[in-house]
Design a protein around this motif. Structure first.
Motif, PDB file in Angstrom:
ATOM      1  N   LYS A 168       0.815  -1.216   0.000  1.00 52.61           N
ATOM      2  CA  LYS A 168       0.000   0.000   0.000  1.00 52.61           C
ATOM      3  C   LYS A 168       0.852   1.270   0.000  1.00 52.61           C
ATOM      4  O   LYS A 168       0.373   2.334  -0.391  1.00 52.61           O
ATOM      5  CB  LYS A 168      -0.944   0.001   1.202  1.00 52.61           C
ATOM      6  CG  LYS A 168      -2.086  -0.987   1.056  1.00 52.61           C
ATOM      7  CD  LYS A 168      -2.985  -0.961   2.275  1.00 52.61           C
ATOM      8  CE  LYS A 168      -4.091  -1.980   2.138  1.00 52.61           C
ATOM      9  NZ  LYS A 168      -4.966  -2.018   3.316  1.00 52.61           N
ATOM     10  N   LEU A 169       2.112   1.173   0.424  1.00 52.55           N
ATOM     11  CA  LEU A 169       3.000   2.343   0.419  1.00 52.55           C
ATOM     12  C   LEU A 169       3.153   2.930  -0.978  1.00 52.55           C
ATOM     13  O   LEU A 169       3.268   4.137  -1.151  1.00 52.55           O
ATOM     14  CB  LEU A 169       4.394   1.968   0.939  1.00 52.55           C
ATOM     15  CG  LEU A 169       4.556   1.785   2.426  1.00 52.55           C
ATOM     16  CD1 LEU A 169       5.961   1.265   2.732  1.00 52.55           C
ATOM     17  CD2 LEU A 169       4.313   3.092   3.170  1.00 52.55           C
ATOM     18  N   PHE A 170       3.156   2.069  -1.984  1.00 54.08           N
ATOM     19  CA  PHE A 170       3.421   2.508  -3.351  1.00 54.08           C
ATOM     20  C   PHE A 170       2.182   2.586  -4.221  1.00 54.08           C
ATOM     21  O   PHE A 170       2.204   3.234  -5.262  1.00 54.08           O
ATOM     22  CB  PHE A 170       4.426   1.565  -4.013  1.00 54.08           C
ATOM     23  CG  PHE A 170       5.728   1.509  -3.277  1.00 54.08           C
ATOM     24  CD1 PHE A 170       6.604   2.576  -3.320  1.00 54.08           C
ATOM     25  CD2 PHE A 170       6.066   0.411  -2.523  1.00 54.08           C
ATOM     26  CE1 PHE A 170       7.801   2.542  -2.637  1.00 54.08           C
ATOM     27  CE2 PHE A 170       7.266   0.359  -1.846  1.00 54.08           C
ATOM     28  CZ  PHE A 170       8.132   1.434  -1.894  1.00 54.08           C
ATOM     29  N   GLY A 171       1.134   1.921  -3.826  1.00 51.82           N
ATOM     30  CA  GLY A 171      -0.078   1.924  -4.632  1.00 51.82           C
ATOM     31  C   GLY A 171       0.192   1.360  -6.016  1.00 51.82           C
ATOM     32  O   GLY A 171       0.905   0.388  -6.173  1.00 51.82           O
ATOM     33  N   LYS A 172      -0.349   1.992  -7.025  1.00 52.24           N
ATOM     34  CA  LYS A 172      -0.195   1.520  -8.405  1.00 52.24           C
ATOM     35  C   LYS A 172       0.972   2.193  -9.122  1.00 52.24           C
ATOM     36  O   LYS A 172       1.224   1.936 -10.281  1.00 52.24           O
ATOM     37  CB  LYS A 172      -1.486   1.726  -9.180  1.00 52.24           C
ATOM     38  CG  LYS A 172      -2.627   0.905  -8.625  1.00 52.24           C
ATOM     39  CD  LYS A 172      -3.874   1.062  -9.471  1.00 52.24           C
ATOM     40  CE  LYS A 172      -5.039   0.382  -8.820  1.00 52.24           C
ATOM     41  NZ  LYS A 172      -5.204  -0.979  -9.193  1.00 52.24           N
ATOM     42  N   GLU A 173       1.702   3.067  -8.417  1.00 53.98           N
ATOM     43  CA  GLU A 173       2.803   3.800  -9.045  1.00 53.98           C
ATOM     44  C   GLU A 173       4.059   2.953  -9.213  1.00 53.98           C
ATOM     45  O   GLU A 173       4.897   3.259 -10.044  1.00 53.98           O
ATOM     46  CB  GLU A 173       3.134   5.050  -8.232  1.00 53.98           C
ATOM     47  CG  GLU A 173       2.015   6.071  -8.263  1.00 53.98           C
ATOM     48  CD  GLU A 173       2.359   7.309  -7.477  1.00 53.98           C
ATOM     49  OE1 GLU A 173       3.536   7.668  -7.414  1.00 53.98           O
ATOM     50  OE2 GLU A 173       1.432   7.913  -6.925  1.00 53.98           O
ATOM     51  N   VAL A 174       4.201   1.904  -8.409  1.00 57.34           N
ATOM     52  CA  VAL A 174       5.395   1.067  -8.456  1.00 57.34           C
ATOM     53  C   VAL A 174       4.972  -0.382  -8.633  1.00 57.34           C
ATOM     54  O   VAL A 174       4.118  -0.888  -7.909  1.00 57.34           O
ATOM     55  CB  VAL A 174       6.224   1.217  -7.152  1.00 57.34           C
ATOM     56  CG1 VAL A 174       7.377   0.243  -7.134  1.00 57.34           C
ATOM     57  CG2 VAL A 174       6.718   2.641  -7.004  1.00 57.34           C
ATOM     58  N   ASN A 175       5.571  -1.050  -9.607  1.00 59.23           N
ATOM     59  CA  ASN A 175       5.349  -2.486  -9.788  1.00 59.23           C
ATOM     60  C   ASN A 175       6.352  -3.238  -8.940  1.00 59.23           C
ATOM     61  O   ASN A 175       7.528  -2.902  -8.924  1.00 59.23           O
ATOM     62  CB  ASN A 175       5.521  -2.888 -11.255  1.00 59.23           C
ATOM     63  CG  ASN A 175       4.414  -2.360 -12.117  1.00 59.23           C
ATOM     64  OD1 ASN A 175       3.263  -2.314 -11.709  1.00 59.23           O
ATOM     65  ND2 ASN A 175       4.762  -1.945 -13.312  1.00 59.23           N
ATOM     66  N   GLN A 176       5.885  -4.263  -8.265  1.00 60.89           N
ATOM     67  CA  GLN A 176       6.767  -5.036  -7.410  1.00 60.89           C
ATOM     68  C   GLN A 176       7.216  -6.295  -8.143  1.00 60.89           C
ATOM     69  O   GLN A 176       6.442  -6.952  -8.812  1.00 60.89           O
ATOM     70  CB  GLN A 176       6.052  -5.402  -6.116  1.00 60.89           C
ATOM     71  CG  GLN A 176       6.972  -5.945  -5.069  1.00 60.89           C
ATOM     72  CD  GLN A 176       6.268  -6.138  -3.744  1.00 60.89           C
ATOM     73  OE1 GLN A 176       5.046  -6.123  -3.666  1.00 60.89           O
ATOM     74  NE2 GLN A 176       7.035  -6.320  -2.703  1.00 60.89           N
ATOM     75  N   SER A 177       8.492  -6.594  -8.004  1.00 61.48           N
ATOM     76  CA  SER A 177       9.083  -7.776  -8.611  1.00 61.48           C
ATOM     77  C   SER A 177       9.804  -8.542  -7.513  1.00 61.48           C
ATOM     78  O   SER A 177      10.479  -7.953  -6.677  1.00 61.48           O
ATOM     79  CB  SER A 177      10.086  -7.340  -9.685  1.00 61.48           C
ATOM     80  OG  SER A 177      10.927  -8.407 -10.035  1.00 61.48           O
ATOM     81  N   MET A 178       9.656  -9.851  -7.500  1.00 64.65           N
ATOM     82  CA  MET A 178      10.404 -10.656  -6.537  1.00 64.65           C
ATOM     83  C   MET A 178      10.630 -12.038  -7.107  1.00 64.65           C
ATOM     84  O   MET A 178       9.963 -12.455  -8.049  1.00 64.65           O
ATOM     85  CB  MET A 178       9.713 -10.703  -5.177  1.00 64.65           C
ATOM     86  CG  MET A 178       8.322 -11.255  -5.165  1.00 64.65           C
ATOM     87  SD  MET A 178       7.593 -11.275  -3.524  1.00 64.65           S
ATOM     88  CE  MET A 178       7.495  -9.558  -3.132  1.00 64.65           C
ATOM     89  N   SER A 179      11.606 -12.718  -6.543  1.00 63.36           N
ATOM     90  CA  SER A 179      11.941 -14.039  -7.038  1.00 63.36           C
ATOM     91  C   SER A 179      10.799 -15.017  -6.756  1.00 63.36           C
ATOM     92  O   SER A 179       9.988 -14.816  -5.860  1.00 63.36           O
ATOM     93  CB  SER A 179      13.233 -14.525  -6.397  1.00 63.36           C
ATOM     94  OG  SER A 179      13.130 -14.491  -4.993  1.00 63.36           O
TER      95      SER A 179
END
Length: 95
Positions: free
Chosen positions: A17-28
């Motif tokens: 929720k800190l980033f909302g839709k402005e940042v896409n999250q990527s993880m392994s």
């Protein structure tokens, strides 16, 4: 784009929720520690070759330096593991 491992703090709803839709999250992927390797190598190189060597007065300066380094890393920085080519040159030859 924000890349992280699967630590509990990064997978929590509060963090997302800190980033909302402005940042896409990527993880392994689960159980695939090798997914994270290329990003760990990149951030290690950035910190050793730029960040630790400079002092930043503003976030804007830091952001610009990171963006400049990403361009350098992809287009000019030769890598032994890529037959002494930059990542862009290596991908272009492979295609």
């Amino acid at each position: 784009m924000l890349h992280s491992d699967r630590g509990f703090q990064y997978t929590s709803l509060r963090f997302k929720k800190l980033f909302g839709k402005e940042v896409n999250q990527s993880m392994s992927r689960v159980g695939r520690c090798n997914d994270n390797g290329p990003m760990e190598a990149f951030w290690g190189a950035l910190k050793c070759e730029r960040y630790y060597l400079r002092t930043y007065s503003t976030f804007k300066e830091l952001k610009k330096d990171i963006e400049d380094y990403i361009r350098f890393y992809n287009n000019e920085r030769l890598q032994e593991k890529l037959n002494s080519l930059s990542p862009i040159e290596f991908r272009t030859k492979a295609a």
